[in-house]
Write an enzyme that holds these catalytic residues in place. Structure first.
Site, PDB file in Angstrom:
ATOM      1  N   LYS A 111     -86.898  18.938 -68.655  1.00 37.30           N
ATOM      2  CA  LYS A 111     -86.448  19.307 -67.307  1.00 37.30           C
ATOM      3  C   LYS A 111     -86.666  20.788 -67.027  1.00 37.30           C
ATOM      4  O   LYS A 111     -86.983  21.164 -65.908  1.00 37.30           O
ATOM      5  CB  LYS A 111     -84.971  18.931 -67.103  1.00 37.30           C
ATOM      6  CG  LYS A 111     -84.807  17.438 -66.868  1.00 37.30           C
ATOM      7  CD  LYS A 111     -83.508  17.057 -66.199  1.00 37.30           C
ATOM      8  CE  LYS A 111     -83.563  15.562 -65.839  1.00 37.30           C
ATOM      9  NZ  LYS A 111     -82.346  15.009 -65.349  1.00 37.30           N
ATOM     10  N   LYS A 194     -92.107   9.822 -66.713  1.00 35.67           N
ATOM     11  CA  LYS A 194     -91.182   8.722 -66.389  1.00 35.67           C
ATOM     12  C   LYS A 194     -90.878   8.690 -64.893  1.00 35.67           C
ATOM     13  O   LYS A 194     -90.895   9.728 -64.230  1.00 35.67           O
ATOM     14  CB  LYS A 194     -89.901   8.808 -67.246  1.00 35.67           C
ATOM     15  CG  LYS A 194     -88.809   9.668 -66.709  1.00 35.67           C
ATOM     16  CD  LYS A 194     -87.476   9.398 -67.411  1.00 35.67           C
ATOM     17  CE  LYS A 194     -86.422  10.248 -66.739  1.00 35.67           C
ATOM     18  NZ  LYS A 194     -85.117   9.670 -66.620  1.00 35.67           N
ATOM     19  N   LYS A 197     -85.876   9.980 -59.958  1.00 33.13           N
ATOM     20  CA  LYS A 197     -85.392  10.190 -58.579  1.00 33.13           C
ATOM     21  C   LYS A 197     -85.849  11.528 -58.042  1.00 33.13           C
ATOM     22  O   LYS A 197     -86.062  11.687 -56.855  1.00 33.13           O
ATOM     23  CB  LYS A 197     -83.863  10.197 -58.549  1.00 33.13           C
ATOM     24  CG  LYS A 197     -83.204   8.899 -58.829  1.00 33.13           C
ATOM     25  CD  LYS A 197     -81.687   9.077 -58.699  1.00 33.13           C
ATOM     26  CE  LYS A 197     -80.957   8.436 -59.842  1.00 33.13           C
ATOM     27  NZ  LYS A 197     -80.665   9.337 -60.954  1.00 33.13           N
TER      28      LYS A 197
HETATM   29  N1  AQP Z   1     -87.895   5.720 -65.712  1.00 27.47           N
HETATM   30  C1  AQP Z   1     -86.873   5.096 -66.273  1.00 27.47           C
HETATM   31  N2  AQP Z   1     -87.063   3.963 -66.982  1.00 27.47           N
HETATM   32  C2  AQP Z   1     -86.025   3.297 -67.551  1.00 27.47           C
HETATM   33  N3  AQP Z   1     -84.731   3.704 -67.444  1.00 27.47           N
HETATM   34  C3  AQP Z   1     -84.494   4.825 -66.734  1.00 27.47           C
HETATM   35  N4  AQP Z   1     -83.357   5.487 -66.425  1.00 27.47           N
HETATM   36  C4  AQP Z   1     -83.651   6.577 -65.671  1.00 27.47           C
HETATM   37  N5  AQP Z   1     -84.971   6.652 -65.463  1.00 27.47           N
HETATM   38  C5  AQP Z   1     -85.533   5.572 -66.110  1.00 27.47           C
HETATM   39  C6  AQP Z   1     -82.016   5.055 -66.835  1.00 27.47           C
HETATM   40  O1  AQP Z   1     -81.220   4.959 -65.684  1.00 27.47           O
HETATM   41  C7  AQP Z   1     -79.861   5.323 -66.000  1.00 27.47           C
HETATM   42  C8  AQP Z   1     -79.353   6.316 -65.013  1.00 27.47           C
HETATM   43  O2  AQP Z   1     -80.143   7.488 -65.066  1.00 27.47           O
HETATM   44  P1  AQP Z   1     -79.596   8.823 -64.431  1.00 27.47           P
HETATM   45  O3  AQP Z   1     -79.588   8.722 -62.980  1.00 27.47           O
HETATM   46  O4  AQP Z   1     -78.311   9.176 -65.021  1.00 27.47           O
HETATM   47  O5  AQP Z   1     -80.512   9.986 -64.912  1.00 27.47           O
HETATM   48  P2  AQP Z   1     -81.978  10.183 -65.286  1.00 27.47           P
HETATM   49  O6  AQP Z   1     -82.295   9.483 -66.573  1.00 27.47           O
HETATM   50  O7  AQP Z   1     -82.202  11.660 -65.305  1.00 27.47           O
HETATM   51  O8  AQP Z   1     -82.757   9.472 -64.081  1.00 27.47           O
HETATM   52  P3  AQP Z   1     -83.749  10.091 -63.078  1.00 27.47           P
HETATM   53  O9  AQP Z   1     -84.118   9.073 -62.114  1.00 27.47           O
HETATM   54  O10 AQP Z   1     -84.877  10.762 -63.801  1.00 27.47           O
HETATM   55  O11 AQP Z   1     -82.846  11.140 -62.315  1.00 27.47           O
HETATM   56  P4  AQP Z   1     -83.100  12.656 -61.999  1.00 27.47           P
HETATM   57  O12 AQP Z   1     -84.452  12.719 -61.372  1.00 27.47           O
HETATM   58  O13 AQP Z   1     -82.000  13.049 -61.072  1.00 27.47           O
HETATM   59  O14 AQP Z   1     -83.042  13.397 -63.309  1.00 27.47           O
HETATM   60  C9  AQP Z   1     -79.892   5.864 -67.436  1.00 27.47           C
HETATM   61  O15 AQP Z   1     -79.399   4.869 -68.309  1.00 27.47           O
HETATM   62  C10 AQP Z   1     -81.335   6.120 -67.704  1.00 27.47           C
HETATM   63  O16 AQP Z   1     -81.654   5.939 -69.064  1.00 27.47           O
END
Ligand code: AQP
Length: 331
Positions: A111, A194, A197
């Site tokens: 990040k 990956k 969001k």
């Molecule tokens: N690409 C992914 N594939 C599979 N699982 C995923 N998760 C997130 N992205 C993927 C799983 O979704 C749950 C919630 O995730 P989160 O919102 O807490 O945070 P994150 O992993 O940081 O997701 P994002 O979408 O990448 O959010 P941002 O962009 O805000 O950092 C978790 O169980 C995660 O494993």
């Protein structure tokens, strides 16, 4: 019944990665577990959020989770900041966790990239608060995507050090429950990144609020290579975008990747993407429609979160009170 805890950040609209990596499992686990699901809004603050957007996204995610099948009557759904036990325990874990452990966290490194000095201290200690989220309930099973596996391992390091330092057997180690398929859904624009969001390109992900036309267009525009689909898994080596789309098809249609290739091997991406869009629309469109209906009644969404928070606090507060006693805080 085994207690399950899991969270999602209200940093945007949940996408297909969140659905396949986490939400779909949350829904299934409800049948035979005691489940606590949390919109982790304090984690969202580790990266700057527009305050009005954060409030709106918290409600929107609540709607998406209900539309996906989370049952707030039988289980608990709430937002993290409404239960102070998370930050109370989070601070104690900041003091148990070691800098060396946090320095190894690959999600932090991914990040911040080369700009480490300009990121918040909160982003760095995020895994300690995540450990507190789970352990404030003494939950033992944590359904997460593959990207969170390392954070669950760190939570177990905290469990061991806490029990050792205070000579107690207070916390039990926790188990990450990672799906066998689609545990790491990749961006539709780059098969090595990956799906996320916070990716600036909306074309990189399928949101759970996308309508049928938007899904079909995003899949049509998804990056691929010029070769037709192979007939076996070995043929997907060094083809990250093709591998991602085959994995998505398999996860959406309850097939194995081998079965998808047996059916579609030799096809060009044109017809394959059409078939993929069809299975995806069948799964996502009902969630999008129900989300939109639920968003018309924000009073109901707020009521769900408030009720959930009161029930969550009733479990977490006595546990964290006991932790504060153990570490010597005068009560
Ligand atoms: N690409 C992914 N594939 C599979 N699982 C995923 N998760 C997130 N992205 C993927 C799983 O979704 C749950 C919630 O995730 P989160 O919102 O807490 O945070 P994150 O992993 O940081 O997701 P994002 O979408 O990448 O959010 P941002 O962009 O805000 O950092 C978790 O169980 C995660 O494993």
């Amino acid at each position: 019944m085994t207690r399950v805890f899991s969270g999602i950040q209200p940093t945007g609209i949940p996408h297909l990665g969140n659905y396949l990596g986490a939400i779909q499992n949350w829904v299934a686990l409800q049948a035979n577990h005691e489940c606590i699901f949390c919109l982790v809004d304090l984690h969202a603050l580790t990266v700057w959020q527009n305050p009005a957007d954060l409030r709106a996204q918290t409600r929107q995610q609540t709607a998406v989770l209900l539309a996906s099948g989370i049952d707030p009557e039988k289980h608990i759904l709430f937002n993290q900041s409404a239960v102070s036990a998370h930050t109370r325990l989070g601070w104690i874990f900041n003091c148990v966790s070691r800098l060396g452990w946090l320095n190894r966290m690959t999600q932090f490194k991914d990040k911040v990239g080369k700009d480490r000095e300009n990121h918040s201290a909160g982003l760095y200690v995020y895994p300690n608060l995540m450990a507190a989220d789970i352990l404030a309930y003494k939950a033992v099973k944590v359904p997460v995507g593959d990207d969170q596996r390392q954070h669950v391992e760190l939570a177990n390091d905290i469990v061991k050090k806490f029990n050792h330092d205070y000579e107690v057997e207070f916390f039990q180690e926790i188990e990450a429950f990672v799906p066998a398929q689609a545990a790491r859904v990749m961006s539709l624009r780059d098969g090595l990144k990956k799906m996320s969001k916070s990716d600036p390109s909306a074309q990189s992900r399928i949101d759970l609020t996308d309508d049928a036309d938007t899904i079909a267009l995003k899949i049509k525009r998804a990056k691929t290579d010029p070769e037709p689909l192979p007939s076996s898994l070995e043929g997907l080596t060094d083809r990250p975008e093709a591998r991602n789309l085959v994995g998505l098809y398999a996860a959406m249609d309850n097939l194995t990747p081998e079965q998808v290739l047996a059916r579609h091997g030799g096809e060009g991406f044109g017809p394959f993407k059409k078939a993929l869009a069809d299975v995806m629309i069948a799964r996502i469109e009902p969630i999008a429609k129900e989300t939109s209906r639920l968003l018309d009644d924000t009073g109901h969404l707020d009521h769900v979160l408030r009720t959930g928070a009161a029930r969550a606090a009733a479990i977490a507060n006595p546990i964290v009170d006991e932790v504060e006693q153990i570490v010597g805080l005068l009560k």
